[in-house]
Scaffold this motif. Structure first.
Motif, short mmCIF file in Angstrom:
data_model
loop_
_atom_site.label_atom_id
_atom_site.label_comp_id
_atom_site.label_asym_id
_atom_site.label_seq_id
_atom_site.Cartn_x
_atom_site.Cartn_y
_atom_site.Cartn_z
N GLY A 118 0.79 -1.23 0.00
CA GLY A 118 0.00 0.00 0.00
C GLY A 118 0.82 1.27 0.00
O GLY A 118 0.34 2.32 0.42
N ILE A 119 2.06 1.18 -0.51
CA ILE A 119 2.93 2.36 -0.57
C ILE A 119 3.47 2.49 -2.00
O ILE A 119 4.21 1.62 -2.45
CB ILE A 119 4.12 2.27 0.40
CG1 ILE A 119 3.65 1.89 1.81
CG2 ILE A 119 4.88 3.59 0.43
CD1 ILE A 119 4.78 1.59 2.76
N PRO A 120 3.13 3.53 -2.73
CA PRO A 120 3.69 3.71 -4.07
C PRO A 120 5.21 3.77 -4.02
O PRO A 120 5.79 4.37 -3.11
CB PRO A 120 3.10 5.05 -4.53
CG PRO A 120 1.87 5.23 -3.70
CD PRO A 120 2.18 4.59 -2.37
N VAL A 121 5.88 3.14 -4.98
CA VAL A 121 7.33 3.08 -4.97
C VAL A 121 7.95 4.48 -5.03
O VAL A 121 9.05 4.70 -4.53
CB VAL A 121 7.84 2.19 -6.13
CG1 VAL A 121 7.64 2.87 -7.47
CG2 VAL A 121 9.30 1.81 -5.92
N VAL A 122 7.24 5.42 -5.63
CA VAL A 122 7.73 6.80 -5.69
C VAL A 122 7.94 7.38 -4.30
O VAL A 122 8.84 8.20 -4.08
CB VAL A 122 6.73 7.67 -6.50
CG1 VAL A 122 7.00 9.14 -6.29
CG2 VAL A 122 6.82 7.35 -7.98
N LEU A 123 7.12 6.95 -3.34
CA LEU A 123 7.24 7.42 -1.97
C LEU A 123 8.09 6.49 -1.11
O LEU A 123 8.75 6.94 -0.17
CB LEU A 123 5.85 7.56 -1.34
CG LEU A 123 4.86 8.46 -2.07
CD1 LEU A 123 3.51 8.45 -1.37
CD2 LEU A 123 5.39 9.89 -2.18
N ALA A 124 8.09 5.19 -1.43
CA ALA A 124 8.77 4.21 -0.60
C ALA A 124 10.26 4.12 -0.88
O ALA A 124 11.06 3.89 0.02
CB ALA A 124 8.12 2.83 -0.79
N LYS A 125 10.65 4.29 -2.14
CA LYS A 125 12.06 4.12 -2.52
C LYS A 125 12.39 5.16 -3.60
O LYS A 125 12.38 4.88 -4.80
CB LYS A 125 12.31 2.70 -3.02
CG LYS A 125 13.78 2.31 -3.09
CD LYS A 125 13.94 0.83 -3.34
CE LYS A 125 15.41 0.42 -3.47
NZ LYS A 125 16.20 0.74 -2.26
N GLU A 126 12.66 6.36 -3.15
CA GLU A 126 12.83 7.48 -4.06
C GLU A 126 14.03 7.35 -4.99
O GLU A 126 14.06 7.94 -6.07
CB GLU A 126 12.93 8.79 -3.26
CG GLU A 126 11.68 9.11 -2.46
CD GLU A 126 11.79 10.43 -1.72
OE1 GLU A 126 12.79 11.15 -1.97
OE2 GLU A 126 10.90 10.75 -0.92
N ASP A 127 15.03 6.57 -4.58
CA ASP A 127 16.24 6.45 -5.40
C ASP A 127 16.17 5.31 -6.41
O ASP A 127 17.13 5.04 -7.14
CB ASP A 127 17.47 6.27 -4.51
CG ASP A 127 17.39 5.00 -3.65
OD1 ASP A 127 16.28 4.44 -3.54
OD2 ASP A 127 18.44 4.59 -3.11
N SER A 128 15.05 4.60 -6.48
CA SER A 128 14.94 3.48 -7.42
C SER A 128 14.78 3.99 -8.85
O SER A 128 14.36 5.13 -9.09
CB SER A 128 13.73 2.60 -7.06
OG SER A 128 12.53 3.31 -7.26
N GLU A 129 15.13 3.12 -9.81
CA GLU A 129 15.01 3.49 -11.23
C GLU A 129 13.54 3.75 -11.59
O GLU A 129 13.23 4.66 -12.36
CB GLU A 129 15.59 2.39 -12.12
CG GLU A 129 17.10 2.27 -12.03
CD GLU A 129 17.81 3.54 -12.45
OE1 GLU A 129 17.42 4.11 -13.49
OE2 GLU A 129 18.72 3.97 -11.73
#
Length: 356
Positions: free
Chosen positions: A327-338
């Motif tokens: 329930g966490i968008p990756v944009v918010l959960a892991k900002e440094d991911s590709e």
């Protein structure tokens, strides 16, 4: 056969079965009567309902005495006058009768020609990316039959409140105001079994009876169901949409449906902002080598063919699905991911295109 009698009968023949609120007379563009033979021309911007409309019109006309019925379709807007018909009112193109969604500056529809391409993942992360940029954002899950927004935004336990005037107050997840039919069902296992007219009414309420903001939202992301069905047509008829984003994968079978999606949005007069290629490639975390799992992409060719552009390519990363399930968008959960960087870049390009 009396001309006015035929028109009166067509006025009484509704088309609610396909989720629209007008009659056969509303889409009548031309008619000729010779004895017991009738020729009519009907307006329909898409061939999806041609068979239904033809059978409906033939049945009605034969019931009032027509022996020979000839039906033709046109996608041209209505003319000021119609031969042989004394028009009591000027006929309107139903796809031009649109209104703004209250308290929303920009409305973006996220769509896909087929399921399984990660459309909702893109929609949710696009909303999160805009929120990260400091905008006031709303997310509307318009996939009535398969709502996934509550899960992907971690909002399954959120409650929808209603004001005394009937307006709905959307709950907030990760700073994003969101609405989904999934929030109104008894459980996530409850299926939605609705015919067109009920779907039309529910979507209309979601579009115009939600109090999105005290002032105004900067952006409202509408997550559409896959395909080119009733929801897309209803959206095109009723709401002013600033642009549509079409999500695909690099596979040829998905790109075929991208073409259909672009043409559908053109027919309902919604501008296409561009294409997002999801699951575009995979980067091995051990070697850093890039693999095109679905083969060489032809999305660029399709974009040029239909006079649009690729807004960005999102790689395959397991963390996207993992965080989505949490329930966490990756944009918010892991900002440094590709993937996060790709979604942020896509959001920036959309903003530039909408403000030109």
């Amino acid at each position: 056969m009396a001309l006015q009698g035929v028109i009166d009968r067509l006025k009484k023949t509704s088309l609610e079965e396909i989720g629209v609120s007008f009659s056969l007379a509303d889409i009548l563009r031309d008619m000729k009567i010779e004895g017991n033979s009738i020729y009519i021309k009907l307006f329909s911007p898409s061939d999806k309902y041609h068979d239904f409309l033809k059978k409906k019109a033939e049945q009605v006309l034969r019931e009032i005495g027509a022996e020979n019925v000839d039906i033709e379709f046109t996608n041209e807007p209505p003319k000021a006058t119609a031969p042989q018909t004394p028009p009591p009112q000027a006929q309107q193109n139903p796809f031009e009768n649109k209104r703004r969604i209250p308290k929303v500056k920009k409305v973006i529809a996220v769509a896909s020609g087929k399921g399984g391409v990660g459309k909702s993942t893109v929609a949710v992360n696009l909303a999160a990316a805009l929120k990260r940029m400091g905008y006031d954002v709303g997310y509307l899950d318009a996939d009535m039959y398969g709502p996934s927004g509550p899960t992907m935004l971690g909002a399954k336990d959120k409650q929808v409140l209603a004001r005394e005037d009937g307006k709905l107050i959307p709950p907030v997840a990760h700073g994003i105001k969101m609405m989904s039919i999934g929030l109104l069902l008894p459980s996530e296992d409850t299926p939605v079994i609705w015919r067109g007219p009920v779907l039309f009414k529910a979507l209309s309420q979601f579009l115009f009876d939600i109090d999105w903001a005290e002032d105004q939202l900067d952006f409202l992301i509408i997550d559409l169901p896959p395909g080119t069905g009733d929801v897309q047509i209803t959206l095109g008829q009723t709401a002013e949409i600033d642009g549509a984003v079409i999500v695909t994968t690099p596979q040829d079978v998905a790109l075929i449906d991208v073409k259909k999606g672009i043409q559908m949005f053109n027919e309902v007069m919604i501008p296409v902002i561009g294409i997002v290629e999801n699951m575009s490639y995979f980067v091995c975390p051990d070697s850093g080598k890039r693999y095109e799992i679905f083969g060489k992409s032809r999305t660029e060719e399709v974009a040029k063919q239909y006079n649009t552009e690729i807004l960005g390519k999102v790689p395959i990363e397991p963390k996207v699905a993992e965080f989505g399930d949490l329930g966490i968008p990756v944009v918010l959960a892991k900002e440094d991911s590709e993937s996060s960087k790709a979604f942020m870049s896509i959001a920036e390009r959309i903003i530039k295109k909408l403000t030109v």
